[in-house]
Write a protein that holds these residues in place. Structure first.
Motif, PDB file in Angstrom:
ATOM      1  N   THR A  23      36.428  35.261  26.470  1.00  0.00           N
ATOM      2  CA  THR A  23      35.207  34.909  25.762  1.00  0.00           C
ATOM      3  C   THR A  23      34.050  35.025  26.747  1.00  0.00           C
ATOM      4  OG1 THR A  23      35.457  32.566  26.296  1.00  0.00           O
ATOM      5  CG2 THR A  23      36.365  33.295  24.193  1.00  0.00           C
ATOM      6  N   THR A  24      32.855  34.803  26.259  1.00  0.00           N
ATOM      7  CA  THR A  24      31.677  34.812  27.131  1.00  0.00           C
ATOM      8  C   THR A  24      30.884  33.541  26.878  1.00  0.00           C
ATOM      9  OG1 THR A  24      31.594  37.218  27.051  1.00  0.00           O
ATOM     10  CG2 THR A  24      29.618  36.100  27.806  1.00  0.00           C
ATOM     11  N   ALA A  25      30.464  32.890  27.965  1.00  0.00           N
ATOM     12  CA  ALA A  25      29.640  31.690  27.879  1.00  0.00           C
ATOM     13  C   ALA A  25      28.476  31.847  28.845  1.00  0.00           C
ATOM     14  CB  ALA A  25      30.466  30.456  28.221  1.00  0.00           C
ATOM     15  N   ASP A  26      27.265  31.885  28.311  1.00  0.00           N
ATOM     16  CA  ASP A  26      26.058  32.028  29.144  1.00  0.00           C
ATOM     17  C   ASP A  26      26.132  33.221  30.085  1.00  0.00           C
ATOM     18  OD1 ASP A  26      24.906  29.728  27.997  1.00  0.00           O
ATOM     19  OD2 ASP A  26      26.001  28.445  29.406  1.00  0.00           O
ATOM     20  N   GLY A  27      26.656  34.349  29.603  1.00  0.00           N
ATOM     21  CA  GLY A  27      26.734  35.565  30.392  1.00  0.00           C
ATOM     22  C   GLY A  27      27.892  35.604  31.374  1.00  0.00           C
ATOM     23  N   ILE A  28      28.719  34.575  31.378  1.00  0.00           N
ATOM     24  CA  ILE A  28      29.882  34.520  32.255  1.00  0.00           C
ATOM     25  C   ILE A  28      31.124  34.781  31.411  1.00  0.00           C
ATOM     26  CG2 ILE A  28      31.266  33.079  33.798  1.00  0.00           C
ATOM     27  CD1 ILE A  28      28.665  31.480  34.367  1.00  0.00           C
ATOM     28  N   HIS A  29      31.944  35.702  31.861  1.00  0.00           N
ATOM     29  CA  HIS A  29      33.186  36.014  31.144  1.00  0.00           C
ATOM     30  C   HIS A  29      34.219  34.956  31.499  1.00  0.00           C
ATOM     31  CE1 HIS A  29      31.692  39.892  29.847  1.00  0.00           C
ATOM     32  NE2 HIS A  29      31.153  39.973  31.054  1.00  0.00           N
ATOM     33  N   VAL A  30      34.804  34.344  30.478  1.00  0.00           N
ATOM     34  CA  VAL A  30      35.821  33.324  30.685  1.00  0.00           C
ATOM     35  C   VAL A  30      37.152  33.896  30.216  1.00  0.00           C
ATOM     36  CG1 VAL A  30      36.603  30.989  30.124  1.00  0.00           C
ATOM     37  CG2 VAL A  30      34.139  31.485  30.326  1.00  0.00           C
ATOM     38  N   VAL A  31      38.090  33.973  31.139  1.00  0.00           N
ATOM     39  CA  VAL A  31      39.434  34.476  30.852  1.00  0.00           C
ATOM     40  C   VAL A  31      40.358  33.263  30.865  1.00  0.00           C
ATOM     41  CG1 VAL A  31      41.299  35.969  31.637  1.00  0.00           C
ATOM     42  CG2 VAL A  31      38.921  36.706  31.902  1.00  0.00           C
ATOM     43  N   THR A  32      40.876  32.915  29.699  1.00  0.00           N
ATOM     44  CA  THR A  32      41.746  31.753  29.571  1.00  0.00           C
ATOM     45  C   THR A  32      43.195  32.215  29.536  1.00  0.00           C
ATOM     46  OG1 THR A  32      40.038  30.582  28.346  1.00  0.00           O
ATOM     47  CG2 THR A  32      42.283  29.725  28.167  1.00  0.00           C
ATOM     48  N   CYS A  33      43.985  31.685  30.465  1.00  0.00           N
ATOM     49  CA  CYS A  33      45.397  32.068  30.578  1.00  0.00           C
ATOM     50  C   CYS A  33      46.280  30.884  30.209  1.00  0.00           C
ATOM     51  CB  CYS A  33      45.721  32.489  32.005  1.00  0.00           C
ATOM     52  SG  CYS A  33      44.764  33.888  32.593  1.00  0.00           S
ATOM     53  N   ALA A  34      47.405  31.180  29.578  1.00  0.00           N
ATOM     54  CA  ALA A  34      48.399  30.150  29.272  1.00  0.00           C
ATOM     55  C   ALA A  34      49.780  30.749  29.474  1.00  0.00           C
ATOM     56  CB  ALA A  34      48.235  29.663  27.832  1.00  0.00           C
ATOM     57  N   ILE A  88      33.045  36.203  36.463  1.00  0.00           N
ATOM     58  CA  ILE A  88      34.255  35.856  35.719  1.00  0.00           C
ATOM     59  C   ILE A  88      34.789  34.510  36.183  1.00  0.00           C
ATOM     60  CG2 ILE A  88      36.631  36.511  35.156  1.00  0.00           C
ATOM     61  CD1 ILE A  88      35.880  39.407  35.716  1.00  0.00           C
ATOM     62  N   VAL A  89      35.150  33.675  35.214  1.00  0.00           N
ATOM     63  CA  VAL A  89      35.866  32.432  35.471  1.00  0.00           C
ATOM     64  C   VAL A  89      37.237  32.562  34.815  1.00  0.00           C
ATOM     65  CG1 VAL A  89      36.005  29.966  34.948  1.00  0.00           C
ATOM     66  CG2 VAL A  89      33.815  30.978  35.625  1.00  0.00           C
ATOM     67  N   VAL A  90      38.286  32.298  35.588  1.00  0.00           N
ATOM     68  CA  VAL A  90      39.642  32.285  35.038  1.00  0.00           C
ATOM     69  C   VAL A  90      40.019  30.823  34.820  1.00  0.00           C
ATOM     70  CG1 VAL A  90      42.055  32.920  35.361  1.00  0.00           C
ATOM     71  CG2 VAL A  90      40.252  34.408  36.254  1.00  0.00           C
ATOM     72  N   ASP A  91      40.168  30.461  33.556  1.00  0.00           N
ATOM     73  CA  ASP A  91      40.564  29.101  33.177  1.00  0.00           C
ATOM     74  C   ASP A  91      42.082  29.016  33.305  1.00  0.00           C
ATOM     75  OD1 ASP A  91      41.131  26.680  32.015  1.00  0.00           O
ATOM     76  OD2 ASP A  91      40.006  27.067  30.175  1.00  0.00           O
ATOM     77  N   MET A  92      42.550  28.220  34.260  1.00  0.00           N
ATOM     78  CA  MET A  92      43.977  28.169  34.584  1.00  0.00           C
ATOM     79  C   MET A  92      44.627  26.848  34.171  1.00  0.00           C
ATOM     80  SD  MET A  92      43.931  30.138  38.230  1.00  0.00           S
ATOM     81  CE  MET A  92      45.608  30.732  38.057  1.00  0.00           C
ATOM     82  N   ARG A  93      43.985  26.098  33.282  1.00  0.00           N
ATOM     83  CA  ARG A  93      44.512  24.788  32.869  1.00  0.00           C
ATOM     84  C   ARG A  93      45.912  24.862  32.277  1.00  0.00           C
ATOM     85  NH1 ARG A  93      39.778  22.856  29.030  1.00  0.00           N
ATOM     86  NH2 ARG A  93      39.805  25.085  28.694  1.00  0.00           N
ATOM     87  N   GLN A  94      46.241  25.989  31.661  1.00  0.00           N
ATOM     88  CA  GLN A  94      47.525  26.098  30.973  1.00  0.00           C
ATOM     89  C   GLN A  94      48.508  27.041  31.669  1.00  0.00           C
ATOM     90  OE1 GLN A  94      47.051  26.342  26.571  1.00  0.00           O
ATOM     91  NE2 GLN A  94      44.887  26.533  27.106  1.00  0.00           N
ATOM     92  N   VAL A  95      48.212  27.397  32.916  1.00  0.00           N
ATOM     93  CA  VAL A  95      49.124  28.253  33.677  1.00  0.00           C
ATOM     94  C   VAL A  95      50.175  27.352  34.327  1.00  0.00           C
ATOM     95  CG1 VAL A  95      49.350  29.881  35.590  1.00  0.00           C
ATOM     96  CG2 VAL A  95      47.366  30.005  34.066  1.00  0.00           C
TER      97      VAL A  95
END
Length: 125
Positions: free
Chosen positions: A23-34, A59-66
């Motif tokens: 997704t994109t939030a405020d021009g930053i690409h957010v890559v959510t991984c699970a 890019i921010v990689v959301d790793m909460r679910q890794v």
């Protein structure tokens, strides 16, 4: 082994799996991984981090679910970090789980790639 049959290792890899959403939030690409990032699943993450058509990608990689990451995942993150830095962009990791954070710390990735405790922190400029 007959055609169409899978090995135990292939079955295990398929059951572990990795889902990746962007997704994109405020021009930053957010890559959510699970799931698990390893040799069998890493291409999904590699593809999500390839933003070569965008100038100075952030890019921010959301790793909460890794739940697991091996050296394949580490190599993918380092390669993306280098590529993004060379183009004036950046990569941040958000909220890695304790086991993943420990792996990042053991190999020193947390000293190279910006790791933040929360997604909100990672999205802060």
């Amino acid at each position: 082994m007959a055609e169409g049959e899978t090995t135990d290792a292939e079955t295990a890899a398929q059951s572990r799996g990795l889902s990746v959403a962007s997704t994109t939030a405020d021009g930053i690409h957010v890559v959510t991984c699970a799931g698990e990032i390893d040799h069998h699943t890493g291409d999904k993450l590699r593809q999500a981090l390839d933003l070569s058509d965008i100038a100075r990608p952030r890019i921010v990689v959301d790793m909460r679910q890794v739940t697991f990451m091996d050296s394949s995942g580490i190599n993918i993150l380092i390669a993306a970090h280098i590529r993004l830095s060379e183009t004036g962009g950046w990569l941040r990791l958000a909220a890695p789980t304790d086991s993943v954070l420990r792996t990042l710390q053991i190999v020193g990735v947390d000293a190279v790639i910006d790791c933040r405790e929360t997604l909100r922190d990672a999205l802060s400029i």
